[in-house]
Every structure is written in structure tokens, then in C-alpha cells.
Design a protein around this motif. Structure first.
Motif, PDB file in Angstrom:
ATOM      1  N   UNK A 125      14.046   4.433   4.618  1.00 40.61           N
ATOM      2  CA  UNK A 125      14.608   5.466   3.523  1.00 40.61           C
ATOM      3  C   UNK A 125      14.381   5.300   2.010  1.00 40.61           C
ATOM      4  N   UNK A 126      14.150   3.963   1.821  1.00 41.55           N
ATOM      5  CA  UNK A 126      14.134   3.608   0.223  1.00 41.55           C
ATOM      6  C   UNK A 126      12.827   4.081  -0.294  1.00 41.55           C
ATOM      7  N   UNK A 127      11.963   4.280   0.516  1.00 41.36           N
ATOM      8  CA  UNK A 127      10.520   4.767  -0.096  1.00 41.36           C
ATOM      9  C   UNK A 127      10.672   6.125  -0.270  1.00 41.36           C
ATOM     10  N   UNK A 128      11.669   6.754  -0.090  1.00 39.34           N
ATOM     11  CA  UNK A 128      11.777   8.363  -0.417  1.00 39.34           C
ATOM     12  C   UNK A 128      12.208   8.645  -1.834  1.00 39.34           C
ATOM     13  N   UNK A 129      12.454   7.893  -2.669  1.00 38.59           N
ATOM     14  CA  UNK A 129      12.578   7.963  -3.980  1.00 38.59           C
ATOM     15  C   UNK A 129      12.070   6.994  -4.820  1.00 38.59           C
ATOM     16  N   UNK A 130      11.242   7.610  -5.752  1.00 36.74           N
ATOM     17  CA  UNK A 130      10.628   6.519  -6.896  1.00 36.74           C
ATOM     18  C   UNK A 130      11.373   5.456  -7.368  1.00 36.74           C
ATOM     19  N   UNK A 131      12.771   5.843  -7.603  1.00 38.18           N
ATOM     20  CA  UNK A 131      13.677   5.017  -8.047  1.00 38.18           C
ATOM     21  C   UNK A 131      14.135   3.902  -7.205  1.00 38.18           C
ATOM     22  N   UNK A 132      13.910   4.037  -6.074  1.00 39.73           N
ATOM     23  CA  UNK A 132      14.380   2.921  -5.210  1.00 39.73           C
ATOM     24  C   UNK A 132      13.231   2.220  -4.467  1.00 39.73           C
ATOM     25  N   UNK A 133      12.100   2.903  -4.284  1.00 41.55           N
ATOM     26  CA  UNK A 133      11.166   2.467  -3.469  1.00 41.55           C
ATOM     27  C   UNK A 133      10.644   0.858  -3.805  1.00 41.55           C
ATOM     28  N   UNK A 134      10.682   0.672  -5.194  1.00 45.15           N
ATOM     29  CA  UNK A 134       9.978  -0.792  -5.657  1.00 45.15           C
ATOM     30  C   UNK A 134       8.854  -0.695  -5.687  1.00 45.15           C
ATOM     31  N   UNK A 135       8.028   0.372  -5.424  1.00 46.69           N
ATOM     32  CA  UNK A 135       6.391   0.485  -5.657  1.00 46.69           C
ATOM     33  C   UNK A 135       6.179   0.991  -7.176  1.00 46.69           C
ATOM     34  N   UNK A 136       5.315   0.140  -7.684  1.00 45.63           N
ATOM     35  CA  UNK A 136       4.736   0.585  -9.109  1.00 45.63           C
ATOM     36  C   UNK A 136       3.428   0.293  -9.170  1.00 45.63           C
ATOM     37  N   UNK A 137       2.782   1.113  -9.825  1.00 43.83           N
ATOM     38  CA  UNK A 137       1.288   1.187  -9.927  1.00 43.83           C
ATOM     39  C   UNK A 137       0.540   1.431 -11.396  1.00 43.83           C
ATOM     40  N   UNK A 138      -0.206   0.780 -11.959  1.00 40.10           N
ATOM     41  CA  UNK A 138      -0.695   1.229 -13.171  1.00 40.10           C
ATOM     42  C   UNK A 138      -2.133   2.008 -13.081  1.00 40.10           C
ATOM     43  N   UNK A 139      -2.070   3.179 -13.344  1.00 36.60           N
ATOM     44  CA  UNK A 139      -3.479   3.714 -13.224  1.00 36.60           C
ATOM     45  C   UNK A 139      -4.247   3.692 -14.637  1.00 36.60           C
ATOM     46  N   UNK A 140      -5.486   3.178 -14.282  1.00 31.46           N
ATOM     47  CA  UNK A 140      -6.299   2.825 -15.543  1.00 31.46           C
ATOM     48  C   UNK A 140      -7.472   3.874 -15.482  1.00 31.46           C
ATOM     49  N   UNK A 141      -8.051   3.917 -16.829  1.00 33.57           N
ATOM     50  CA  UNK A 141      -9.041   4.898 -16.883  1.00 33.57           C
ATOM     51  C   UNK A 141     -10.473   4.620 -16.123  1.00 33.57           C
ATOM     52  N   UNK A 142     -10.989   5.528 -15.380  1.00 32.80           N
ATOM     53  CA  UNK A 142     -12.163   5.616 -14.672  1.00 32.80           C
ATOM     54  C   UNK A 142     -11.751   5.305 -12.972  1.00 32.80           C
ATOM     55  N   UNK A 143     -12.703   4.811 -12.428  1.00 34.90           N
ATOM     56  CA  UNK A 143     -12.102   4.497 -10.976  1.00 34.90           C
ATOM     57  C   UNK A 143     -11.271   3.327 -10.766  1.00 34.90           C
TER      58      UNK A 143
END
Length: 152
Positions: A125-143
């Protein structure tokens, strides 16, 4: 004669207003650096249920999402296009919808005794909310390189 002039002026004004509306917006309604994001979502190396929804949410309020296929692959979309604004994102997941999930739990009832079917969550269930999932990603320009998200 006066009616023709009024009709002409109204027509010109309407055409100009519509032109300005389309000139001021990009295809997505967003102007700024963007990137494309593809990835694979698994749990302990195994793909999750097809149709699992992967959503990236930024502090600026941008939200991009995509659905997994049978192998766990997904592509993010932002406002109907594959160009996602460059930013730092937190990730959240949602189970596949009933029509996409063969393991849908139909043995539930709501407070009125009616069927209250809901999908079985194929992830903690922790993955159901961005505040508790612990998953973070940086989107950079391009592919962006294909992301590999393997849940524990």
C-alpha cells in the motif's frame, strides 16, 4: 448595410480570438524543456498486473502517467503527449482497473450489501501515494534512459 458591417467585424473578431488562442499554446499547453520517459515496473523482478498505473507528480503540480503492459513496460504521457516537463518527480502506483485486471476481487460488499468489487493490490500500500512510496525520479531534457523500478 450596417448589419453587414457588424457581421464583418464580429467575424473578424472571432477569427482573431481563435487564432490568438492557438498561437499562445504548444500542443500540450506547456512551454519549457521536456523529456520522454519509458520504463519497466516489476516487483522482485516479476512484472505487475498489466494496466497498473504509474504516475509521476512534481512539486510544480505536473502529473504524467502511463499503464504497464504484460511485461511491466510503460511510457509516460503528459496532457496527451509523450513530452514530460523536466522536473523532480515522486512516483505513485494504482492497481489496474476492473476491465484490465483478470484477478479482480468480486467477493466484496459495500455498506448496503451490494457488490463492491475492487482490484487486488499487486503491491504494498505504501506505493499508492507519492508521499509514502519513497520512489523519486528526475526527468531530464530529451530521451531519458529506460527506468527500472523494482519494488520490494
Amino acid at each position: 448595410m450596417q448589419n453587414r458591417i457588424l457581421f464583418y467585424l464580429r467575424s473578424k473578431f472571432a477569427l482573431m480570438a481563435i487564432s490568438l488562442l492557438f498561437l499562445g499554446c504548444s500542443a500540450q499547453g506547456f512551454e519549457g524543456p521536456t523529456g520522454t520517459v519509458e520504463g519497466k515496473l516489476t516487483m522482485k523482478g516479476q512484472p505487475l498486473t498489466p494496466g497498473t498505473i504509474v504516475t509521476f507528480i512534481s512539486v510544480e503540480g505536473f502529473a504524467a502517467s502511463g499503464k504497464t503492459d504484460s511485461e511491466g513496460n510503460f511510457s509516460l504521457m503528459f496532457r496527451g503527449a509523450d513530452q514530460v516537463p523536466v522536473s523532480h518527480y515522486r512516483v505513485q502506483l494504482a492497481p489496474a482497473r476492473k476491465s484490465e485486471d483478470p484477478q479482480f476481487d468480486t467477493n466484496l460488499t459495500n455498506h448496503r450489501g451490494r457488490s463492491a468489487a475492487r482490484p487486488k493490490r499487486p503491491f504494498p500500500e505504501k506505493y499508492s501515494a507519492s508521499t509514502t512510496s519513497g520512489l523519486e525520479v528526475d526527468v531530464r531534457e530529451g530521451s531519458n534512459l529506460p527506468l527500472i523500478i523494482d519494488l520490494e
